[in-house]
Design an enzyme around this catalytic site. Sequence first.
Site, mmCIF file in Angstrom:
data_model
loop_
_atom_site.group_PDB
_atom_site.id
_atom_site.type_symbol
_atom_site.label_atom_id
_atom_site.label_comp_id
_atom_site.label_asym_id
_atom_site.label_seq_id
_atom_site.Cartn_x
_atom_site.Cartn_y
_atom_site.Cartn_z
ATOM 1 N N SER A 120 -0.795 39.867 -15.431
ATOM 2 C CA SER A 120 0.550 39.312 -15.576
ATOM 3 C C SER A 120 1.569 40.198 -14.875
ATOM 4 O O SER A 120 1.416 41.414 -14.814
ATOM 5 C CB SER A 120 0.937 39.199 -17.044
ATOM 6 O OG SER A 120 2.281 38.726 -17.129
ATOM 7 N N LYS A 155 -4.474 36.633 -22.347
ATOM 8 C CA LYS A 155 -3.531 36.267 -21.276
ATOM 9 C C LYS A 155 -2.960 34.862 -21.517
ATOM 10 O O LYS A 155 -1.775 34.609 -21.288
ATOM 11 C CB LYS A 155 -4.234 36.321 -19.908
ATOM 12 C CG LYS A 155 -3.391 35.792 -18.737
ATOM 13 C CD LYS A 155 -2.098 36.594 -18.548
ATOM 14 C CE LYS A 155 -1.322 36.336 -17.286
ATOM 15 N NZ LYS A 155 -0.696 35.090 -17.051
ATOM 16 N N HIS A 188 -0.373 35.180 -24.123
ATOM 17 C CA HIS A 188 0.789 35.796 -23.457
ATOM 18 C C HIS A 188 1.628 34.702 -22.781
ATOM 19 O O HIS A 188 2.854 34.661 -22.891
ATOM 20 C CB HIS A 188 0.313 36.825 -22.415
ATOM 21 C CG HIS A 188 1.359 37.219 -21.408
ATOM 22 N ND1 HIS A 188 1.732 36.405 -20.358
ATOM 23 C CD2 HIS A 188 2.146 38.314 -21.315
ATOM 24 C CE1 HIS A 188 2.691 36.988 -19.665
ATOM 25 N NE2 HIS A 188 2.960 38.152 -20.217
ATOM 26 N N ASN A 189 0.955 33.804 -22.100
ATOM 27 C CA ASN A 189 1.690 32.750 -21.395
ATOM 28 C C ASN A 189 2.350 31.761 -22.361
ATOM 29 O O ASN A 189 3.455 31.295 -22.115
ATOM 30 C CB ASN A 189 0.762 32.003 -20.430
ATOM 31 C CG ASN A 189 0.593 32.776 -19.129
ATOM 32 O OD1 ASN A 189 0.674 34.002 -19.117
ATOM 33 N ND2 ASN A 189 0.360 32.085 -18.042
ATOM 34 N N GLU A 209 5.286 33.399 -23.339
ATOM 35 C CA GLU A 209 6.222 33.355 -22.191
ATOM 36 C C GLU A 209 6.994 32.018 -22.196
ATOM 37 O O GLU A 209 8.213 31.988 -22.013
ATOM 38 C CB GLU A 209 5.394 33.509 -20.907
ATOM 39 C CG GLU A 209 6.122 33.338 -19.591
ATOM 40 C CD GLU A 209 5.148 33.423 -18.411
ATOM 41 O OE1 GLU A 209 4.417 34.418 -18.293
ATOM 42 O OE2 GLU A 209 5.115 32.470 -17.598
HETATM 43 C C1 6PG Z 1 2.415 35.930 -15.473
HETATM 44 C C2 6PG Z 1 2.759 34.479 -15.402
HETATM 45 C C3 6PG Z 1 1.928 33.815 -14.365
HETATM 46 C C4 6PG Z 1 2.496 32.477 -13.897
HETATM 47 C C5 6PG Z 1 2.511 31.420 -14.952
HETATM 48 C C6 6PG Z 1 3.535 30.359 -14.681
HETATM 49 O O1 6PG Z 1 2.054 36.353 -16.554
HETATM 50 O O2 6PG Z 1 2.525 36.621 -14.455
HETATM 51 O O3 6PG Z 1 2.500 33.877 -16.624
HETATM 52 O O4 6PG Z 1 0.629 33.766 -14.834
HETATM 53 O O5 6PG Z 1 3.740 32.669 -13.374
HETATM 54 O O6 6PG Z 1 1.257 30.856 -14.961
HETATM 55 O O7 6PG Z 1 3.209 29.334 -15.494
HETATM 56 P P1 6PG Z 1 3.843 27.894 -15.418
HETATM 57 O O8 6PG Z 1 3.796 27.465 -13.970
HETATM 58 O O9 6PG Z 1 2.958 27.098 -16.281
HETATM 59 O O10 6PG Z 1 5.245 28.055 -15.887
#
Ligand code: 6PG
Length: 507
Positions: free
Chosen positions: A131, A203, A206-207, A210
Amino acid sequence: MEATADIGLIGLAVMGQNLALNIADHGFKVAVYNRTTATMKDFVAHHASTPGGLVGCATTQELVRAVKRPRKFIILVKAGPAVDAVVEELIAAGVEQDDIVVDCGNSLWTDTIRREKGYSARCKFFGSGVSGGEVGARFGPSLMPGGDPNSWQHLKPIWEAVAAKVDEQTGKPIETGAPGKPVVGGVPCTAYLGPNGAGHYVKMVHNGIEYIDMQLIAEAYTLLRDLLGMRADELGRVFARWNDGDLDSYLIQITADILGQRDPHDPNAFLVDRVLDAAGQKGTGKWTSVNALDMGIPANAIAEAVFARCLSALKEERVAASGQLQGPNTPPFAGDRAALTDAVRDALYCSKICAYAQGFQLMREAQKEYAWKLDFGTIAAIFRGGCIIRARFLQKITDAYRRNPELVNLLLDPYFKEQITRAQGNWRHVIGLASAHGIAAPAFMSALAYYDGYRSQHLPANLIQAQRDYFGAHTYERVDRPRGEFFHTAWPESGRPEQAVRGSGGH
Ligand code: 6PG
């Protein structure tokens, strides 16, 4: 070709290029391969003098020959069938059973579990979440490795070298390095998380976090904009101020930057006001929510963030509906502007605590399901630097799990308990205003519903159980009998008395 490289890397899109440069900056020699050879040649030519050095490989056979034993390879290709295609290609090119193949993409953890098992006779397949976007890959991502523990011992020196670093005392991220001059010292934002899919699972969560972090920030922005009529640059200053307090985080910081950005096509306008309000998504937030539903864990705020993106994407439908559906006739907000701004900050912080409580509760359940032993303090610790959700707040989560590794829910930790007790008046006030003024704030509301539900000794599910028993004889438990004893009532018509249905579960 002589085997001189410490690691091989397949996939030279931006993330792959940046990760290769990061590894080389730390003195490791990296053999690189890309399906389009011209991309590989350009890349190697442009970076002829990195500390570790790059070895350009035109074929996967060359790549396999270029790497020293025990051979290690990183795959950075689109998650899905491309990963299997590359692994098969590597095996056909000479990869052997003891060679380690690390998938650094956003792969679904169940695919990683399947792959580790499926390839075990032919290579050691390993999963690592990465990430931090392009800058993270270049100067220090957060890395979430999961797989065979012996393979980890071989990967560890490289992973720890290239990961973001945080200050040992404060837990604050140490500023990113520069090309050829990586960060020295600090605690690396990586740790072995567990076997098979554990790294990719963490991960994914984590997303999911996010997604909800971003949605909560967006709701704070819309409330201040619509209630107080603040301009983008004023809002940017509010977020910049918040970034000096408990909300200090990468996402708040970039929000402040974004809000201050003028439109390059019209210097009188702010770019954010010209960006279409239809959010995209690649699926990791959805995976988190589907998994929460599968495991029966109430990660409602995380799911709400996914649905909020779905609703935003119905742009044309919303435009049409906006001309037909009435909102409330509330007069414009005329209260104390500074107090409201602080209240929105508190609402954001309380909702964020609930969102993280949900994410960690989900991981707690997953470790039972997959027999992992996740260390939640360590997970929060490796999120402190490099990744998209990095925040001062994560130190508090690490502290909470260090105080009590068996903590059932973050909400029960003394620090978080106290924060919500202090700020909940503002949180409720802001949600009341959102509702009175007809402003959609689904994640704030959903987080509060989670908080109120979680702290309720009594929920109205007694009525739901009675309804289920009424129309489908699904049975219910009684408050005055031990759990696990199930009853069915012949509801009103027959007047027959309740009957005990013994067994391990109702239906
Ligand atoms: C990270 C981000 C990366 C990516 C996402 C965006 O941790 O660096 O999460 O993995 O930018 O997958 O996700 P979306 O396109 O679903 O918003």
